[in-house]
Design a protein around this motif. Sequence first.
Motif, PDB file in Angstrom:
ATOM      1  N   HIS A   1       0.828  -1.205   0.000  1.00  0.00           N
ATOM      2  CA  HIS A   1       0.000   0.000   0.000  1.00  0.00           C
ATOM      3  C   HIS A   1       0.864   1.257   0.000  1.00  0.00           C
ATOM      4  N   TRP A   2       1.907   1.275   0.868  1.00  0.00           N
ATOM      5  CA  TRP A   2       2.758   2.463   0.969  1.00  0.00           C
ATOM      6  C   TRP A   2       3.590   2.659  -0.284  1.00  0.00           C
ATOM      7  N   PHE A   3       3.989   1.549  -0.881  1.00  0.00           N
ATOM      8  CA  PHE A   3       4.734   1.635  -2.144  1.00  0.00           C
ATOM      9  C   PHE A   3       3.866   2.319  -3.193  1.00  0.00           C
ATOM     10  N   GLU A   4       2.643   1.813  -3.336  1.00  0.00           N
ATOM     11  CA  GLU A   4       1.744   2.385  -4.350  1.00  0.00           C
ATOM     12  C   GLU A   4       1.430   3.844  -4.052  1.00  0.00           C
ATOM     13  N   ASP A   5       1.267   4.113  -2.784  1.00  0.00           N
ATOM     14  CA  ASP A   5       0.973   5.463  -2.347  1.00  0.00           C
ATOM     15  C   ASP A   5       2.119   6.425  -2.710  1.00  0.00           C
ATOM     16  N   GLU A   6       3.347   5.963  -2.467  1.00  0.00           N
ATOM     17  CA  GLU A   6       4.504   6.823  -2.787  1.00  0.00           C
ATOM     18  C   GLU A   6       4.649   7.037  -4.283  1.00  0.00           C
TER      19      GLU A   6
ATOM     20  N   LEU B   1       4.516  10.557  -8.714  1.00  0.00           N
ATOM     21  CA  LEU B   1       4.074  10.863 -10.082  1.00  0.00           C
ATOM     22  C   LEU B   1       3.411  12.229 -10.133  1.00  0.00           C
ATOM     23  N   LEU B   2       2.543  12.443  -9.188  1.00  0.00           N
ATOM     24  CA  LEU B   2       1.821  13.706  -9.146  1.00  0.00           C
ATOM     25  C   LEU B   2       2.797  14.871  -8.965  1.00  0.00           C
TER      26      LEU B   2
END
Length: 325
Positions: A274-279, A284-285
């Motif tokens: 989850h944290w990987f995807e979140d980062e 990206l943003l």
Amino acid sequence: MDMQDRARLIRAGDRRALARAITLVESGRVDHRAEALALLDALRDPPRQALRIGLSGTPGVGKSTFIEAFGLMLTARGLKVAVLAVDPSSTRSGGSILGDKTRMELLSRDPNAFIRPSPSQTHLGGVARRTREAVALCEAAGFDVVLIETVGVGQSETLVAEMADVFLLLLAPAGGDELQGVKRGIMEIADLILINKADGELLSAARRTCADYAGALGLLRKRAQDPPGFPKAMTVSAIEARGIAEVWTEITALTDWRRDNGVLAARRAEQALHWFEDEVRQGLLAQLTANPKVKAQMQELGQEVQSGLSPSHAAAKLLALISDN
Ligand code: GDP
């Protein structure tokens, strides 16, 4: 001092080195970020793990008093305890940081405890990352228990639950039908609901509130991550240090069960993903908005959306522009 020396000091439990490292992961500077990542990397091996306990409750419910009693009970048992605070809505000034210092007075003087107040920061994503990294630093420094405290507002308790092994919700005795006031979402992530202030005149109200919550928890869908009897509601008196050892007994029973049944490891693996995807999402943003063309287009389209352009259309237009780049 080189990275290996800093890592060695932290591993040896040097508090100043730990405090400095937390300041480093909190920094928004690009060069600091690279340094922070290198330090975290140097500390990865051999891995050390603490029990991560999340704690949430509205202001005044007794979090500081509870953490002081709970922390002192743990250090008396020979455990090392770190306390981290998460306060995403905070625009705290010097005044309340000073306030933080006088909180948990006994615990803050305990050589086996480390208390880190919340930095002033407003961006929730930033808070999440710095807290996660601070947890990792405390683990490397050899703490047995890391308590992550948050004021029960907004999304902060979900954020804390997503980095904790166990999540505690502290509540005050209620008069009547205040049960409705606690959001269902929070009840669903709590492992233990603690009704604090179960003492003096508030004792019977606390018992009643506890029974109400026990009933409400019984109605929730059974979670695969729980042994029988969990989630659970209990009464405590932080000020009289009553029920505190029992809370630890329950946490131990729960985490032992989760460990034996592979739930703890699975939960941590899921959290890491989850944290990987979140980062990645945030990175990206950040990268996109660092591009002046994209940023300008985003503002322009934002204005058009406000004056009637469909949000989906606008988003598709922006994404098309990005993929053309
Ligand atoms: P926080 O804002 O959640 O950190 O709450 P505090 O720990 O600062 O406590 C808020 C107030 O509640 C203080 O006046 C405490 O003395 C009081 N308090 C905390 N725990 C208890 C308790 O177990 N019993 C009673 N009667 N009061 C408590």
